[in-house]
Scaffold this motif. Structure first.
Motif, PDB file in Angstrom:
ATOM      1  N   ARG A 102       0.826  -1.215   0.000  1.00  0.00           N
ATOM      2  CA  ARG A 102       0.000   0.000   0.000  1.00  0.00           C
ATOM      3  C   ARG A 102       0.860   1.266   0.000  1.00  0.00           C
ATOM      4  O   ARG A 102       0.512   2.266  -0.644  1.00  0.00           O
ATOM      5  CB  ARG A 102      -0.919   0.017   1.218  1.00  0.00           C
ATOM      6  N   GLU A 103       1.981   1.236   0.720  1.00  0.00           N
ATOM      7  CA  GLU A 103       2.824   2.425   0.838  1.00  0.00           C
ATOM      8  C   GLU A 103       3.858   2.534  -0.280  1.00  0.00           C
ATOM      9  O   GLU A 103       4.611   3.513  -0.334  1.00  0.00           O
ATOM     10  CB  GLU A 103       3.530   2.418   2.195  1.00  0.00           C
ATOM     11  N   GLY A 104       3.913   1.542  -1.141  1.00  0.00           N
ATOM     12  CA  GLY A 104       4.864   1.582  -2.245  1.00  0.00           C
ATOM     13  C   GLY A 104       6.276   1.202  -1.857  1.00  0.00           C
ATOM     14  O   GLY A 104       7.189   1.280  -2.679  1.00  0.00           O
ATOM     15  N   LYS A 105       6.487   0.767  -0.609  1.00  0.00           N
ATOM     16  CA  LYS A 105       7.832   0.416  -0.148  1.00  0.00           C
ATOM     17  C   LYS A 105       8.341  -0.857  -0.795  1.00  0.00           C
ATOM     18  O   LYS A 105       9.541  -1.134  -0.768  1.00  0.00           O
ATOM     19  CB  LYS A 105       7.841   0.269   1.375  1.00  0.00           C
ATOM     20  N   VAL A 106       7.424  -1.629  -1.355  1.00  0.00           N
ATOM     21  CA  VAL A 106       7.832  -2.865  -2.015  1.00  0.00           C
ATOM     22  C   VAL A 106       8.768  -2.561  -3.176  1.00  0.00           C
ATOM     23  O   VAL A 106       9.631  -3.386  -3.527  1.00  0.00           O
ATOM     24  CB  VAL A 106       6.592  -3.656  -2.485  1.00  0.00           C
ATOM     25  N   ALA A 107       8.649  -1.385  -3.778  1.00  0.00           N
ATOM     26  CA  ALA A 107       9.539  -1.013  -4.882  1.00  0.00           C
ATOM     27  C   ALA A 107      10.981  -0.911  -4.393  1.00  0.00           C
ATOM     28  O   ALA A 107      11.921  -1.277  -5.102  1.00  0.00           O
ATOM     29  CB  ALA A 107       9.084   0.319  -5.488  1.00  0.00           C
ATOM     30  N   VAL A 108      11.149  -0.412  -3.157  1.00  0.00           N
ATOM     31  CA  VAL A 108      12.488  -0.332  -2.569  1.00  0.00           C
ATOM     32  C   VAL A 108      12.999  -1.735  -2.238  1.00  0.00           C
ATOM     33  O   VAL A 108      14.173  -2.048  -2.451  1.00  0.00           O
ATOM     34  CB  VAL A 108      12.461   0.541  -1.288  1.00  0.00           C
ATOM     35  N   ARG A 273       2.640  -7.271 -10.902  1.00  0.00           N
ATOM     36  CA  ARG A 273       1.629  -6.285 -10.509  1.00  0.00           C
ATOM     37  C   ARG A 273       2.229  -5.161  -9.661  1.00  0.00           C
ATOM     38  O   ARG A 273       1.502  -4.280  -9.210  1.00  0.00           O
ATOM     39  CB  ARG A 273       0.518  -6.972  -9.721  1.00  0.00           C
ATOM     40  N   VAL A 274       3.535  -5.230  -9.415  1.00  0.00           N
ATOM     41  CA  VAL A 274       4.165  -4.222  -8.568  1.00  0.00           C
ATOM     42  C   VAL A 274       4.125  -2.860  -9.241  1.00  0.00           C
ATOM     43  O   VAL A 274       4.478  -2.694 -10.396  1.00  0.00           O
ATOM     44  CB  VAL A 274       5.641  -4.601  -8.277  1.00  0.00           C
ATOM     45  N   LEU A 275       3.637  -1.874  -8.483  1.00  0.00           N
ATOM     46  CA  LEU A 275       3.674  -0.501  -8.961  1.00  0.00           C
ATOM     47  C   LEU A 275       3.910   0.396  -7.757  1.00  0.00           C
ATOM     48  O   LEU A 275       3.525   0.083  -6.647  1.00  0.00           O
ATOM     49  CB  LEU A 275       2.396  -0.109  -9.690  1.00  0.00           C
ATOM     50  N   SER A 276       4.578   1.479  -7.983  1.00  0.00           N
ATOM     51  CA  SER A 276       4.925   2.368  -6.866  1.00  0.00           C
ATOM     52  C   SER A 276       3.742   3.273  -6.534  1.00  0.00           C
ATOM     53  O   SER A 276       3.178   3.948  -7.396  1.00  0.00           O
ATOM     54  CB  SER A 276       6.120   3.229  -7.247  1.00  0.00           C
ATOM     55  N   GLN A 277       3.372   3.260  -5.236  1.00  0.00           N
ATOM     56  CA  GLN A 277       2.277   4.105  -4.766  1.00  0.00           C
ATOM     57  C   GLN A 277       2.785   5.168  -3.785  1.00  0.00           C
ATOM     58  O   GLN A 277       2.028   5.731  -3.016  1.00  0.00           O
ATOM     59  CB  GLN A 277       1.203   3.245  -4.100  1.00  0.00           C
ATOM     60  N   GLY A 278       4.050   5.390  -3.818  1.00  0.00           N
ATOM     61  CA  GLY A 278       4.652   6.338  -2.871  1.00  0.00           C
ATOM     62  C   GLY A 278       5.596   5.601  -1.956  1.00  0.00           C
ATOM     63  O   GLY A 278       5.725   4.403  -1.970  1.00  0.00           O
ATOM     64  N   GLY A 279       6.292   6.378  -1.062  1.00  0.00           N
ATOM     65  CA  GLY A 279       7.230   5.748  -0.151  1.00  0.00           C
ATOM     66  C   GLY A 279       8.586   5.583  -0.804  1.00  0.00           C
ATOM     67  O   GLY A 279       8.815   5.889  -1.950  1.00  0.00           O
TER      68      GLY A 279
END
Length: 279
Positions: A102-108, A273-279
């Motif tokens: 949800r916070e987009g930290k998965v991109a990091v 499905r990974v997309l950045s939502q912030g963070g």
């Protein structure tokens, strides 16, 4: 589980990869100990639960030595074991995956030199290991109130730690799979509530499998949950012996392999499905 980390392992030496996963586990272990109020509260509630279960089972037996061939001592020991095991093999919090998605930290996380499933699984194991100091204090308490007993045999004593590790891995892989659902739903709190009820019941943590009606017991034996609570407790108490111990451990190993393979497949779809939502 090696399948979960295949992409990272192909690029790094095994020792370096192992150190990276240990670092992830160590960080979550320290994080668990940081929240002292929650940590001590869970400890107090666990001791209270052990005492209450002992009182309840003594009342249910109502002076009888055995029920369906099972003595009161065995039943209170089973209830104590499954309570202690729950605090070790079950994550003390829900998987962090949905929050990171949800916070987009998965991109990091994806930029780190360790595969994402490996990071999450190592973190879950590190968080769960924070329960060990609590269990070391709870065991003498259980013995003091008559809710514990020694292993049923030497074989049971040696097999129990193996079964406990198997239970830990099965449960953490189930938690990893549940967490990865958030790549499609973003929120897993509703699924988590349903999962906890189903997992606790069919694992035998609430009611031993030997007290379940035939069809329900059959369903429980075909699901992976019984490997997380019933199996190690049954091994410890001698409810499975000889070849039965090897068979029980084999079932755990089969579930570890199956769930690890499934987690690898789900991740291969989730990463698209990974997309950045912030963070």
């Amino acid at each position: 589980m090696s399948a979960l980390m295949a992409d990272a392992a192909a690029k790094q030496p095994v020792v370096t990869l192992l150190r990276a996963h240990l670092a992830c586990a160590r960080m979550e272990f320290r994080a668990a100990l940081t929240y002292r109020t929650a940590y001590l509260s869970s400890f107090a509630m666990m001791l209270l639960q052990i005492w209450l279960l002992t009182v309840v089972w003594k009342a249910l037996y109502d002076g009888r030595e055995e029920v369906d061939g099972l003595g009161l001592t065995t039943m209170t020991a089973y209830a104590t074991l499954t309570t202690l095991q729950y605090h070790l093999v079950s994550p003390w919090r829900s998987s962090p995956i949905d929050q990171r998605v949800r916070e987009g930290k998965v991109a990091v996380d994806l930029l780190r030199p360790v595969g994402f499933p490996g990071q999450m699984l190592a973190g879950q194991l590190g968080w769960a290991s924070a329960a060990v100091p609590v269990l070391l204090v709870a065991l003498p308490f259980a013995l003091l109130i008559g809710a514990g007993q020694a292993p049923a045999s030497t074989a049971a004593g040696f097999a129990y730690p193996v079964a406990l590790i198997g239970a830990l891995l099965v449960n953490q892989l189930l938690g990893l799979l549940l967490g990865m659902v958030s790549f499609w739903t973003l929120e897993v709190s509703g699924a988590l509530m349903a999962y906890r009820f189903v997992a606790q019941f069919f694992s035998g943590a609430l009611v031993p499998l030997w007290f379940m009606p035939g069809p329900i017991r059959a369903a429980a034996e075909w699901l992976p949950f019984q490997a997380t609570a019933y199996t190690p407790a049954a091994v410890y108490l001698g409810q499975v012996e000889g070849v039965g111990i090897a068979a029980a451990l084999g079932v755990q190993l089969a579930w570890i392999a199956a769930l690890g393979t499934l987690a690898s497949f789900v991740w291969s779809r989730a990463r698209r499905r990974v997309l950045s939502q912030g963070g």
